[in-house]
Motif scaffolding. Structure first.
Motif, PDB file in Angstrom:
ATOM      1  N   GLU A 262      58.997  17.105  64.276  1.00 17.67           N
ATOM      2  CA  GLU A 262      59.903  18.247  64.407  1.00 17.67           C
ATOM      3  C   GLU A 262      59.524  19.096  65.615  1.00 17.67           C
ATOM      4  O   GLU A 262      58.345  19.352  65.869  1.00 17.67           O
ATOM      5  CB  GLU A 262      59.831  19.098  63.130  1.00 17.67           C
ATOM      6  N   ASP A 263      60.533  19.525  66.382  1.00 18.40           N
ATOM      7  CA  ASP A 263      60.279  20.348  67.561  1.00 18.40           C
ATOM      8  C   ASP A 263      59.768  21.727  67.161  1.00 18.40           C
ATOM      9  O   ASP A 263      60.085  22.243  66.086  1.00 18.40           O
ATOM     10  CB  ASP A 263      61.561  20.514  68.386  1.00 18.40           C
ATOM     11  N   PHE A 264      58.984  22.331  68.044  1.00 17.10           N
ATOM     12  CA  PHE A 264      58.574  23.715  67.840  1.00 17.10           C
ATOM     13  C   PHE A 264      59.794  24.626  68.006  1.00 17.10           C
ATOM     14  O   PHE A 264      60.633  24.411  68.881  1.00 17.10           O
ATOM     15  CB  PHE A 264      57.495  24.115  68.848  1.00 17.10           C
ATOM     16  N   THR A 265      59.873  25.638  67.169  1.00 21.76           N
ATOM     17  CA  THR A 265      61.003  26.560  67.203  1.00 21.76           C
ATOM     18  C   THR A 265      60.558  27.919  67.729  1.00 21.76           C
ATOM     19  O   THR A 265      59.368  28.171  67.935  1.00 21.76           O
ATOM     20  CB  THR A 265      61.593  26.736  65.794  1.00 21.76           C
ATOM     21  N   ASN A 266      61.537  28.793  67.925  1.00 17.86           N
ATOM     22  CA  ASN A 266      61.218  30.151  68.358  1.00 17.86           C
ATOM     23  C   ASN A 266      60.413  30.887  67.288  1.00 17.86           C
ATOM     24  O   ASN A 266      59.561  31.722  67.602  1.00 17.86           O
ATOM     25  CB  ASN A 266      62.508  30.918  68.660  1.00 17.86           C
ATOM     26  N   GLU A 267      60.660  30.561  66.011  1.00 15.55           N
ATOM     27  CA  GLU A 267      59.875  31.160  64.933  1.00 15.55           C
ATOM     28  C   GLU A 267      58.403  30.773  65.061  1.00 15.55           C
ATOM     29  O   GLU A 267      57.510  31.601  64.842  1.00 15.55           O
ATOM     30  CB  GLU A 267      60.418  30.709  63.576  1.00 15.55           C
ATOM     31  N   ASP A 268      58.144  29.512  65.401  1.00 16.20           N
ATOM     32  CA  ASP A 268      56.764  29.070  65.607  1.00 16.20           C
ATOM     33  C   ASP A 268      56.116  29.843  66.751  1.00 16.20           C
ATOM     34  O   ASP A 268      54.958  30.264  66.663  1.00 16.20           O
ATOM     35  CB  ASP A 268      56.729  27.570  65.923  1.00 16.20           C
ATOM     36  N   ARG A 269      56.873  30.027  67.824  1.00 16.23           N
ATOM     37  CA  ARG A 269      56.333  30.724  68.992  1.00 16.23           C
ATOM     38  C   ARG A 269      55.999  32.177  68.659  1.00 16.23           C
ATOM     39  O   ARG A 269      54.929  32.681  69.022  1.00 16.23           O
ATOM     40  CB  ARG A 269      57.349  30.668  70.139  1.00 16.23           C
ATOM     41  N   VAL A 270      56.902  32.846  67.947  1.00 17.97           N
ATOM     42  CA  VAL A 270      56.669  34.246  67.577  1.00 17.97           C
ATOM     43  C   VAL A 270      55.464  34.362  66.647  1.00 17.97           C
ATOM     44  O   VAL A 270      54.636  35.276  66.775  1.00 17.97           O
ATOM     45  CB  VAL A 270      57.930  34.835  66.913  1.00 17.97           C
TER      46      VAL A 270
END
Length: 350
Positions: A262-270
């Protein structure tokens, strides 16, 4: 004409125990990671629409919907199977058993509920591998919960770093997590496969990671073809420097996933940005606490060291006389009342 098939249900296993059965309707039941499925299985090991179940006269039909990780029936990979009572099916990290129900009931949308964030106890931080909730939102909350705990336990200590990286490994469902120092040295690394040896980042990628001013994602598909290994993974990078004190050479943490995951999401980044800032503040507080401890120890030593205090003319004259006496071999008689400081004078001379 309506055909009456036996009523089927499936029961998921958790910690080796079979849970409550989920009743299936007469039509098609879909299973997958997406919320639109009849039964949602929120985990990266499960495809968006992974498989489907259809009741039949002679069993429960199972079809693999071209999933990434496949389906196993009684430990055997299968694309299509006619399940019977007691057959065990594995979909990603989930395992369930096909069972017959006494009566057909209306189908309802179901979700395999993960352990809520509140149920993850502080004591789990002592475990070698944390078991965080499967649902992404709960898993992220639990990761923050445990990071805050580690910060209070002083993450600056080298022996605490592997545990903290293991928390990130579980919290982000990654294949590997690495910590790099300001000099681009690999300081610590953990991997989902404990037998896997950590491979340092290519120099070009390490420099890009070090230059990041905030959490950022590097996609493997965007890497140059000549960087073969870099192109096989996606990277989530978090800088370890105070937001108000950005430097060119920052320490940083790298969370790695294969591109087929699964790709990293903006939620992961935050989330990683928040964790890194907590991490940095925790290190700063720990350093301040260590400085205070050292200062306190120094003051205590000075306070308990026998010495002559005071700056009056009388005390200054006394110290001058004692210094003159201290340079000779003469025998000195010190007299005075109890508590007047005879021992301090003797220590000053010696």
């Amino acid at each position: 004409m309506t055909t009456n098939f036996p009523a089927w249900s499936i029961a998921f296993f958790k910690d080796g125990r079979r849970g409550e059965p989920i009743l299936l309707g007469p039509g098609t039941t879909t299973l997958g990671r997406d919320e639109s499925n009849t039964i949602s299985l929120p985990d990266a090991s499960v495809s968006r629409i992974h498989a489907e179940l259809v009741p039949a006269a002679d069993g429960l039909i199972l079809r693999d919907c071209k999933s990434r990780n496949g389906v196993r029936v009684n430990a055997v990979p299968r694309q299509h199977a006619l399940l019977q009572k007691g057959d065990v099916v594995e979909i990603g990290i989930y395992t369930f058993e096909a069972t017959l129900s006494p009566a057909a009931l209306p189908r309802q949308k179901s979700r395999v509920a993960p352990v809520p964030a509140e149920a993850v106890s502080i004591e789990q931080t002592a475990a070698r591998r944390l078991q965080l909730p499967d649902l992404k939102q709960d898993r992220h909350l639990s990761a923050l919960y445990h990071v805050c705990y580690w910060i209070t336990e002083d993450v600056a200590k080298p022996e605490k770093l592997p545990r903290l990286l293991e928390l990130l490994l579980e919290g982000f469902r990654a294949s590997e997590v690495q910590l790099y120092s300001e000099s681009l040295e690999l300081q610590c690394a953990v991997a989902a496969n404990e037998k896997q040896r950590a491979i340092k980042l290519a120099p070009f990628l390490a420099k890009r990671c070090q230059a990041a001013s905030e959490a950022i994602v590097f996609c493997g598909k965007d890497m140059g073809r000549h960087q073969q290994r870099a192109g096989q993974f996606n990277y989530l990078v978090g800088p370890l420097s105070p937001s108000q004190d950005r430097k060119e050479n920052n320490a940083f943490v790298v969370i790695t996933r294969p591109t087929e995951w699964e790709d990293f999401t903006n939620e992961d980044r935050v989330l990683l940005q928040a964790i890194c800032q907590l991490w940095v503040r925790g290190q700063g507080k720990a350093q301040q606490l260590e400085d205070l401890k050292q200062e306190n120890a120094t003051l205590k030593q000075q306070t308990h060291t026998p010495t002559l205090l005071g700056n009056s003319d009388v005390m200054n004259k006394l110290r001058d006389r004692l210094r003159k006496v201290a340079t000779t071999n003469a025998t000195v008689l010190i007299s005075g009342e109890t508590g007047s400081g005879k021992e301090l004078v003797a220590n000053f001379i010696h």
